[in-house]
Write an enzyme that holds these catalytic residues in place. Structure first.
Site, PDB file in Angstrom:
ATOM      1  N   GLU A 121      39.771  38.158  51.805  1.00 20.10           N
ATOM      2  CA  GLU A 121      39.811  39.624  51.804  1.00 20.10           C
ATOM      3  C   GLU A 121      41.242  40.018  51.445  1.00 20.10           C
ATOM      4  OE1 GLU A 121      37.783  42.472  52.119  1.00 20.10           O
ATOM      5  OE2 GLU A 121      39.732  43.372  51.763  1.00 20.10           O
ATOM      6  N   GLY A 147      40.185  36.954  46.091  1.00 18.97           N
ATOM      7  CA  GLY A 147      39.056  36.020  46.147  1.00 18.97           C
ATOM      8  C   GLY A 147      38.762  35.356  44.814  1.00 18.97           C
ATOM      9  N   ASP A 167      31.249  39.769  45.791  1.00 20.56           N
ATOM     10  CA  ASP A 167      30.787  41.126  46.103  1.00 20.56           C
ATOM     11  C   ASP A 167      31.958  42.112  46.024  1.00 20.56           C
ATOM     12  OD1 ASP A 167      29.384  43.277  47.158  1.00 20.56           O
ATOM     13  OD2 ASP A 167      29.522  42.581  49.224  1.00 20.56           O
TER      14      ASP A 167
HETATM   15  C1  LIG Z   1      31.887  45.553  48.872  1.00 19.11           C
HETATM   16  S1  LIG Z   1      33.141  45.140  50.004  1.00 19.11           S
HETATM   17  C2  LIG Z   1      32.619  43.629  50.679  1.00 19.11           C
HETATM   18  C3  LIG Z   1      31.459  43.702  51.606  1.00 19.11           C
HETATM   19  C4  LIG Z   1      31.061  42.383  52.216  1.00 19.11           C
HETATM   20  N1  LIG Z   1      30.930  41.324  51.212  1.00 19.11           N
HETATM   21  C5  LIG Z   1      29.738  42.529  52.944  1.00 19.11           C
HETATM   22  O1  LIG Z   1      28.680  42.307  52.331  1.00 19.11           O
HETATM   23  O2  LIG Z   1      29.763  42.867  54.114  1.00 19.11           O
HETATM   24  C6  LIG Z   1      34.433  44.608  48.944  1.00 19.11           C
HETATM   25  C7  LIG Z   1      35.707  44.148  49.672  1.00 19.11           C
HETATM   26  O3  LIG Z   1      36.541  43.470  48.744  1.00 19.11           O
HETATM   27  C8  LIG Z   1      37.896  43.732  49.063  1.00 19.11           C
HETATM   28  N2  LIG Z   1      38.665  43.383  47.860  1.00 19.11           N
HETATM   29  C9  LIG Z   1      38.935  44.140  46.772  1.00 19.11           C
HETATM   30  N3  LIG Z   1      39.520  43.386  45.806  1.00 19.11           N
HETATM   31  C10 LIG Z   1      39.590  42.114  46.294  1.00 19.11           C
HETATM   32  C11 LIG Z   1      40.022  40.866  45.746  1.00 19.11           C
HETATM   33  N4  LIG Z   1      40.533  40.788  44.499  1.00 19.11           N
HETATM   34  N5  LIG Z   1      39.928  39.760  46.507  1.00 19.11           N
HETATM   35  C12 LIG Z   1      39.411  39.823  47.761  1.00 19.11           C
HETATM   36  N6  LIG Z   1      38.969  40.979  48.336  1.00 19.11           N
HETATM   37  C13 LIG Z   1      39.045  42.105  47.599  1.00 19.11           C
HETATM   38  C14 LIG Z   1      37.892  45.161  49.496  1.00 19.11           C
HETATM   39  O4  LIG Z   1      39.004  45.442  50.322  1.00 19.11           O
HETATM   40  C15 LIG Z   1      36.558  45.255  50.251  1.00 19.11           C
HETATM   41  O5  LIG Z   1      36.738  45.008  51.622  1.00 19.11           O
END
Ligand SMILES: C[S@@+](CC[C@H](N)C(=O)[O-])C[C@H]1O[C@@H](n2cnc3c(N)ncnc32)[C@H](O)[C@@H]1O
Length: 298
Positions: A121, A147, A167
């Site tokens: 995250e 990620g 995601d």
């Molecule tokens: C759609 S949410 C994830 C929801 C989670 N997978 C679930 O199903 O409960 C996307 C998340 O990715 C994070 N994020 C954005 N860019 C990212 C990156 N490059 N690497 C990791 N996390 C990231 C955001 O802060 C957010 O919390």
């Protein structure tokens, strides 16, 4: 990084994504051998449905809320069961759900002591929340890290069995490009892994380019059988309608062999329960049509 999943937790898109995730995990548990779950964009793990964000934007009422209020046929109920059991365990004794499991919590609750969970995250505060939540879980590792970049180091997992969920929030203009790059480099590193890619049905041109481009690369460059590709999408109103997200879904590479039948039993009912207006629908297919296969062959 403005995206906050707390505003969307438990909505129609989460329902489909998390039901699939739970079914994939349950399938991996059929063998005793350990497996790994890698969540590249993990969020905060658990969402408080009584929080300010969820009250201001109670999207869960049109997702989780509707499913809980519906009478379900047996076959749809069977497909929903692993996901619903987790939701029920987290809300025991409550008249209305107060907590919703994100993908990390779903994995933590369904996976076994021998299995391993790796969560990335990027958002600093969210990564801290996640780290604190799972600090006592030896089989869970949390990294505040991009990620997409982490995937290169994490694949293939030492267990050689498992699941990757990608995601992202689709805030960046080039998100689909990054997704495609991650998909190709991930599948090159670990061709037998199960990969789940979540995509919103908003920019339909980019969506088609991602789906069809990935399928073409897999079939023509990697000799992957079209049967190893599954797409499940649902739209709760006309996709051209203005306003909030109308549709979303997933592409799964190397799905459990039982998943298509489970989703076929579930999706017509789920779409009927979750629809918010005219033009709702769903599709469950393998992306690759006969015409596509012929044109790639020619
Ligand atoms: C759609 S949410 C994830 C929801 C989670 N997978 C679930 O199903 O409960 C996307 C998340 O990715 C994070 N994020 C954005 N860019 C990212 C990156 N490059 N690497 C990791 N996390 C990231 C955001 O802060 C957010 O919390």
């Amino acid at each position: 990084m403005n995206y906050r999943h707390a505003f969307h937790a438990g909505n129609f898109a989460d329902v489909l994504k998390h039901v699939v995730l739970a079914l994939c995990v349950e399938h991996l548990k059929r063998k005793d051998k350990p497996f790994a779950f890698i969540d590249t964009h993990a969020g905060i793990g658990v969402y408080d449905l009584t929080s300010d964000a969820a009250r201001r934007s109670p999207e869960w009422r049109e997702g989780l809320g509707r499913v809980l209020g519906a009478v379900m046929p047996d076959d749809a109920g069977r497909a929903l069961k692993p996901w619903l059991d987790v939701v029920a365990a987290m809300n025991a004794g409550k008249a209305e759900p107060e907590r919703y499991p994100g993908s990390p919590e779903m994995a933590v609750r369904l996976m076994r002591p021998q299995d391993r969970i790796h969560l990335c995250e990027l958002h600093e505060a969210d990564a801290k929340t996640l780290d604190k939540r799972y600090a006592l879980h030896a089989r869970v590792k949390v990294e505040q890290r991009d990620g997409y970049k982490a995937l290169k180091a994490l694949l293939p997992p030492r267990e050689k069995r498992g699941l990757v969920l990608i995601d992202p929030p689709y805030e960046a203009r080039d998100e689909f490009v990054r997704l495609a790059e991650a998909a190709m480099s991930g599948l090159e590193r670990w061709p037998s892994g199960t990969f789940v890619f979540w995509r919103p049905m908003k920019d339909l041109w980019s969506l088609d380019r991602f789906d069809e481009g990935l399928a073409e690369w897999l079939v023509t460059e990697r000799d992957v059988e079209p049967s190893a590709i599954l797409r499940a999408d649902m739209w709760v109103r006309d996709l051209q309608s203005e306003g909030k997200l109308a549709g979303a879904g997933i592409v799964i590479i190397n799905p459990p062999h039982t998943l298509e039948a489970d989703l076929l039993a579930l999706m017509p009912w789920l779409c009927e329960v979750l629809k918010q207006g005219d033009g709702a629908g769903w599709r469950l297919d393998g992306i690759v049509t006969e015409e596509m296969a012929a044109s790639w062959a020619g």
